[in-house]
Every structure is written in C-alpha cells, then in structure tokens.
Design a protein around this motif. Structure first.
Motif, PDB file in Angstrom:
ATOM      1  N   ARG A  31      -2.463   5.791  -7.211  1.00 40.30           N
ATOM      2  CA  ARG A  31      -1.728   6.449  -6.133  1.00 40.30           C
ATOM      3  C   ARG A  31      -1.681   7.958  -6.333  1.00 40.30           C
ATOM      4  O   ARG A  31      -1.487   8.450  -7.448  1.00 40.30           O
ATOM      5  CB  ARG A  31      -0.300   5.884  -6.086  1.00 40.30           C
ATOM      6  CG  ARG A  31       0.565   6.462  -5.005  1.00 40.30           C
ATOM      7  CD  ARG A  31       1.980   5.898  -5.054  1.00 40.30           C
ATOM      8  NE  ARG A  31       2.047   4.527  -4.557  1.00 40.30           N
ATOM      9  CZ  ARG A  31       3.188   3.848  -4.440  1.00 40.30           C
ATOM     10  NH1 ARG A  31       4.331   4.399  -4.809  1.00 40.30           N
ATOM     11  NH2 ARG A  31       3.177   2.621  -3.968  1.00 40.30           N
ATOM     12  N   SER A  32      -1.818   8.729  -5.233  1.00 39.62           N
ATOM     13  CA  SER A  32      -1.574  10.177  -5.249  1.00 39.62           C
ATOM     14  C   SER A  32      -0.101  10.417  -4.980  1.00 39.62           C
ATOM     15  O   SER A  32       0.535   9.685  -4.211  1.00 39.62           O
ATOM     16  CB  SER A  32      -2.408  10.874  -4.167  1.00 39.62           C
ATOM     17  OG  SER A  32      -3.783  10.802  -4.465  1.00 39.62           O
ATOM     18  N   ALA A  36       0.302  14.894  -1.663  1.00 35.23           N
ATOM     19  CA  ALA A  36      -0.877  15.397  -2.380  1.00 35.23           C
ATOM     20  C   ALA A  36      -2.149  15.015  -1.621  1.00 35.23           C
ATOM     21  O   ALA A  36      -2.113  14.339  -0.598  1.00 35.23           O
ATOM     22  CB  ALA A  36      -0.906  14.829  -3.796  1.00 35.23           C
ATOM     23  N   PRO A  39      -6.204   9.986  -2.118  1.00 42.12           N
ATOM     24  CA  PRO A  39      -6.869   9.438  -3.311  1.00 42.12           C
ATOM     25  C   PRO A  39      -8.282   8.958  -3.000  1.00 42.12           C
ATOM     26  O   PRO A  39      -8.685   8.818  -1.849  1.00 42.12           O
ATOM     27  CB  PRO A  39      -5.962   8.258  -3.692  1.00 42.12           C
ATOM     28  CG  PRO A  39      -5.333   7.840  -2.401  1.00 42.12           C
ATOM     29  CD  PRO A  39      -5.152   9.101  -1.595  1.00 42.12           C
TER      30      PRO A  39
END
Length: 366
Positions: A31-32, A36, A39
């Motif tokens: 997970r990002s 952000a 992914p």
C-alpha cells in the motif's frame, strides 16, 4: 430527505472516512500512504489475489517471499508451475495460484507487461473477478470504482441498517456503497472502508466509540450494530471421508501430483482413495503390511469437511517406479526428512505430520 440533502450526507460520509484514513491508515507492504503516488499495479494485483478469503496477517510473509523471488510480472510469468504451487502451499484456495500464473503469463505475453487500468479489461484476465478488478482500478490507477469485500459489506450493512439477509443483500449493499463512493480518492476510500471493517467495525464487539461514522450509522444509533449484516440460516457442511496411503521406502515417501483442474489442482499430495460422503473405496492399493492409524486427519474446505484416515506401509525397497505409479498414481519418491520442502497443501501436511509422528501400538494392522 431531499436529493440535495441526501447527496450532502453521502459526501459527508466519504469526507469523514477519508479524514480518518489520512491519520489512521494501516501500514501494509503493498500500500502507498494516503495521498502518495499510486502503487505498482503488479504489487496491488499480487496482494489482492493473495488476500481473497485470506487474512492480512497470513498474506504478508507470502507476499514478501513472492516479491523477493518474482519482483515483476515478467519474472512471475517465467516461473515453473510446480515452483509457484510449492511457494503458495499453506495459503489455501489453490485455484488462485493457478490463475495467478495464467494471468501473469497473459499480461507479460500479450499486454507488454502492463496491467489494464479499466475494470472491464481487468475482469477479462484469469482469476480477476468484480471485486478484484474494482480494487486494482481504484487503488493502482486512481479510477472511481465500487470496491466491495466482506469488510465493506459489514460496514455498509450497519451504516444503513440493511435488513435483507445475506447473501441476497449483496446487490443492495453494492448500490449503497456506490452511493457513498467519491469521484476523487476512490483508492484511498476503498482502503479506508476495508480498514474500518478490519479494525473498528469488526464482526463482534465493534468499537463504535472510535468509529468516524458512528454519528451516521443507523445500526449504532439503534444500539444493535452486531445484528448486521443479517445472515440467513447456515446449511450444515457435508462430511466426506477417504483414506490417505502413506508409502515409504529407503527414507522416501511416494507423492503424487494432483490433476491441474479441481480441488488442490497441480499440488503435490499424498495418494489415496476418492473423498466421498459414503467413505468411498477402502481397499488398499498394494499388498503388504499396512498399519491403519487410529486418528483420522480432519480438515474443512469451503464446501465440505473432510475426515481422512491414514494407512501407512514401509516397503523393503522402492521397487519398480512404474509399478508404484500404477498402484498409487504417477508421482515421485520424496526424501522423508525434506517433506517440509515439498510444498504440500495444509491437509496433506497434516497427513505427513500424523504419519511420521513417533508411535507405539496405536494402529491396527490389516
């Protein structure tokens, strides 16, 4: 409630949940962080396939091992079938592993190593259904998609106090999830819903006091959150029975490769009789001094429970492999001391432990 008011209420649900997620998001290796960059789709896909009907805690070590061994979809596509099935052993639901390899080969071979970004194209790939396609589209590509797993169904059923029993309620729950899914940050929203169901809106004893949606939750307001989702009466699982044939010679045990299609397809296993509700054939495949162990191995699959008796025999010598294969099924001699490396699925790993356990006079000679 007027339409404008309803839309505002739905937006407030998403806003409250996303604000909570920005602060409380779980840290997971695929997970990002909230807000952000998106992914890697390969990592999202790999994790989502592994997470189907499997807990996060069980998946994490497998995910790390797979990623270290096959860091790209091209690397995974080049894996040998037996190597991948052995690496998957213990994770269960083995059709996922076969589909994982088929999907990797299609993406690497036909799509230039790139996963498609839209749900329809994702669903055309092996092993990717409606939920997984929506999750990949939202999480890996930032598309608005309605992502509904078991955690989300529980959250939504309580949020709106849905009285329709499961599984008939699934279309209604999906429509309600659609109504609260925002156009932006759909990936974060999907993961926030999953986190909420996994950590706060749990099946029993939900932590309603810490829930960011408690003021909007109809089930919490009524004081009966645990009643949802409403479940239809469960049907009892049938029990099937069979016999596992544990045959050793010169410190090795005969293992067979199960057919590619069907339960535990493509996995190494212990040969044996068919598994049937009547117990099937109990005849032994080879003449010799067999020991029938007193305690069967028990295992529960999705649709049935299994009781597997164990008949054990030690040959004086390995004998003709063709003769053994004809009696027990095509296979191979596997060193007994390296049985943990065979990648046996859980039920056969249990058979191995039972068959190799030190024993006194606790079996019945036949």
């Amino acid at each position: 409630m007027p339409v404008d008011g309803l839309m505002a209420a739905e937006r407030s649900i998403a806003d409250a949940l996303l604000a909570h997620y920005r602060v409380r998001a779980r840290t997971l290796p695929w997970r990002s962080p909230p807000g952000a960059a998106l992914p890697d789709p390969y990592r999202v896909w790999l994790s989502e396939i592994m997470l189907q009907q499997t807990t996060v805690a069980a998946v994490i070590p497998y995910y790390h091992r797979f990623l270290a061994r096959w860091p790209t979809v091209e690397a995974l596509a080049a894996a040998q079938d037996g190597d991948l099935m052995a690496a998957w052993a213990g994770l269960g639901y083995y059709a996922r592993a076969r589909n994982l390899l088929a999907c990797a080969r299609k993406v690497a071979g036909e799509l230039g190593g790139l996963f498609p970004s839209d749900e329809a194209a994702l669903r055309a790939l092996p092993g990717i259904g409606a939920y997984t396609a929506a999750a990949i589209a939202a999480i890996a590509f930032g598309q608005r998609a309605v992502v509904v797993d078991g955690n989300v169904e529980r959250v939504v059923s309580r949020l709106f106090a849905v009285e329709t029993p499961m599984p008939a309620a699934k279309p209604e729950l999906r429509a309600l999830t659609d109504s609260i899914t925002p156009d932006a940050h759909a990936g974060d929203f999907a993961q926030a819903m999953m986190d909420l169901g996994a950590t706060i809106c749990t099946p029993t004893r939900p932590a309603c006091l810490t829930c960011p949606l408690s003021a909007r939750c109809a089930a919490r307001i009524a004081g009966e959150a645990e009643r949802y989702p409403v479940k239809a009466p469960k049907k009892a699982k049938p029990t099937r029975r069979g016999v596992a044939w544990w045959v050793e010679a010169d410190g090795a045990v005969w293992l067979v490769r199960r057919p590619d299609k069907g339960l535990l397809g493509g996995m190494l296993g212990v040969p044996g009789s068919d598994w049937t509700e009547t117990g099937g054939e109990t005849g032994l495949p080879l003449a010799g001094d067999w020991l029938l162990l007193n305690e069967p191995v028990r295992h529960v699959f999705t649709h049935f429970a299994l009781e597997l008796s164990i008949a054990r025999m030690r040959l004086d010598r390995p004998g003709d492999p063709l003769e053994i294969a004809k009696a027990l099924g095509p296979g191979q001699w596997w060193p007994r001391e390296r049985i943990a490396e065979a990648g046996l699925p859980t039920v056969f790993a249990r058979v191995a432990r039972a068959a190799m356990a030190p024993r006194g006079e606790d079996g019945i000679n036949e």
